[in-house]
Design an enzyme around this catalytic site. Sequence first.
Site, PDB file in Angstrom:
ATOM      1  N   ASP A 157      -1.156  -0.239  -2.672  1.00  0.00           N
ATOM      2  CA  ASP A 157      -2.121  -0.072  -3.762  1.00  0.00           C
ATOM      3  C   ASP A 157      -2.464   1.392  -4.007  1.00  0.00           C
ATOM      4  O   ASP A 157      -3.042   1.720  -5.042  1.00  0.00           O
ATOM      5  CB  ASP A 157      -3.405  -0.854  -3.433  1.00  0.00           C
TER       6      ASP A 157
ATOM      7  N   GLY B 123      -7.926  -1.677  -5.544  1.00  0.00           N
ATOM      8  CA  GLY B 123      -8.763  -2.164  -4.448  1.00  0.00           C
ATOM      9  C   GLY B 123     -10.187  -2.470  -4.840  1.00  0.00           C
ATOM     10  O   GLY B 123     -10.764  -3.459  -4.395  1.00  0.00           O
TER      11      GLY B 123
ATOM     12  N   HIS C  71      -3.890   1.110  -7.682  1.00  0.00           N
ATOM     13  CA  HIS C  71      -5.177   1.446  -7.055  1.00  0.00           C
ATOM     14  C   HIS C  71      -6.265   0.475  -7.531  1.00  0.00           C
ATOM     15  O   HIS C  71      -7.301   0.877  -8.065  1.00  0.00           O
ATOM     16  CB  HIS C  71      -5.572   2.892  -7.374  1.00  0.00           C
TER      17      HIS C  71
ATOM     18  N   THR D 199      -8.417   3.125   6.974  1.00  0.00           N
ATOM     19  CA  THR D 199      -8.987   4.314   7.580  1.00  0.00           C
ATOM     20  C   THR D 199      -9.052   5.418   6.542  1.00  0.00           C
ATOM     21  O   THR D 199      -8.241   5.435   5.609  1.00  0.00           O
ATOM     22  CB  THR D 199      -8.125   4.757   8.790  1.00  0.00           C
TER      23      THR D 199
ATOM     24  N   GLU E  47      -1.047  10.227  -7.397  1.00  0.00           N
ATOM     25  CA  GLU E  47      -1.556   9.278  -8.389  1.00  0.00           C
ATOM     26  C   GLU E  47      -1.983  10.018  -9.651  1.00  0.00           C
ATOM     27  O   GLU E  47      -2.469  11.149  -9.564  1.00  0.00           O
ATOM     28  CB  GLU E  47      -2.747   8.497  -7.804  1.00  0.00           C
TER      29      GLU E  47
END
Length: 530
Positions: free
Chosen positions: A257, A282, A280, A204, A262
Amino acid sequence: MARVLVSDKLSPTAVQIFKDRGVEVDYLPDLGKDKDKLLEVIDQYDGLAIRSATKVTEKLIAAATKLKVIGRAGIGVDNVDIPAASRRGIIVMNTPFGNSITTAEHAIALIFAVARELPEANASTHAGKWEKNRFMGVEITGKTLGVIGCGNIGSIVATRGVGLRMHVVAFDPFLSEERARELGVEKVELEELFTRSDFITLHTPLTDKTRGIINADAIAKMKDGVRIINCARGGLIVEKDLIEGLKSGKVAGAGIDVFEVEPATDNELFQFPNVVCTPHLGASTSEAQENVALQIAEQMADYLVRGAVSNAINMPSITAEEAPRLKPFVKLAEVLGAFVGQVTDEPIKEVEILFDGATATMNTRALMSATLAGLIRPQVSDVNMVSAPIMVKERGIIVSEVKRDKSGVFDGYIKLTVKTPSMTRTIAGTCFSDGKPRFIQIKGINLDAEVGHHMLYTTNPDAPGIIGLLGTICGANDVNIANFQLGRDRPGGDAIALLYLDAPFPEKALNDLRTNPKIASAKRLQFDVN
């Protein structure tokens, strides 16, 4: 020729797409990291193509005087100040589907990795150990997978879960029962998902409603030994609450992830052997990176060359196929709004836009944006279809839309009704086969008036001598009349006149008209008809 700056690393094929579509492109992939240099040159460009390195701040947007579109190769637009871009009328596009499969596959990979403790088992084996009994995983077959957010990526994860013989439950306020059946999932409320799921995966966006959706209260409702996966956005999980769940054993493992901060180079989650962390990743496959680069180049070029808008964050989409048919009606909508905006001196409280017949089947969101832009342009000169809805909302104006089947002699028309504290104004228009906008009704009075750059609008009691009066004043001021339209509600009632002129109606002549007892009101109008 439109000019685009590519300030982050993008595929050479994407750069070639711009060139093939007739767009001049400067490929400067390291410029996005140099904020000062980017600020110096940004005013030269109509488009800016970026990944995540370039930060499009309010300051940069203020300097981008020519910029029409920002294209983010990827789904996340956290590095773009969207409100600032919208206020300046700059379209912000992303590529929400280019990395969908890649991100969904990464979530599935983390489910396997967490279920079977693969990273720790790999490290142990590489260290020369043979700890076969240490790594006792769990099967995923027959387990319940809870998917929070069943949009593009979440639905792919859901179908993969079904294919792995998991029972999939999904929470998404916009998921219909029909779509749930199509995916083979069970639609549930969020609390039920928490209590039933063995694995929970998040898909989401990060909004005020979803921030911290996995917190201490949520974890307390979950099964003992639940495993949590997040490949969506940092901030969806309250990390300190997840850490407490891991310490207590309530949470058996997690695959993370994305992080609250960050790059995550120092995070307490790294201390847990049952937490699989990735930086990260993805969207990090060669296929996804190529796909999003090509898609953003195509989208930006389509907009700059053909006026097509796709995957815009702050603007209704207009497909390349519908753009030619829609374009005349966008102009009509702007003209209708501009008419009312120029003749209305009071604050506007409510706006209703009626789409009748063929116009009701068109992209009415785009037509509404165009109407609002025309309506407030007399007060805010630099408004456009992107910024207009925001400006109208900021002013507290209530906007409503009505669609209905064909109800008159025209195949389709648009009618605008505007309410102020003391009056209601209405105007309707359509486009004929030549694609030019026409006024067909003003104040409930029917007429057929061509729209010109310079116009004069008067209201008066229906009485002899009005045509002669207007003609005489125009002649005396050396203003040629290209077209003259009259209308009245009944004999001796209210009447209107609309004159299409070759030059602006002089101010002195306008004052003379306003003081003439035969004229109730007179307005000089100007429209952009190009």
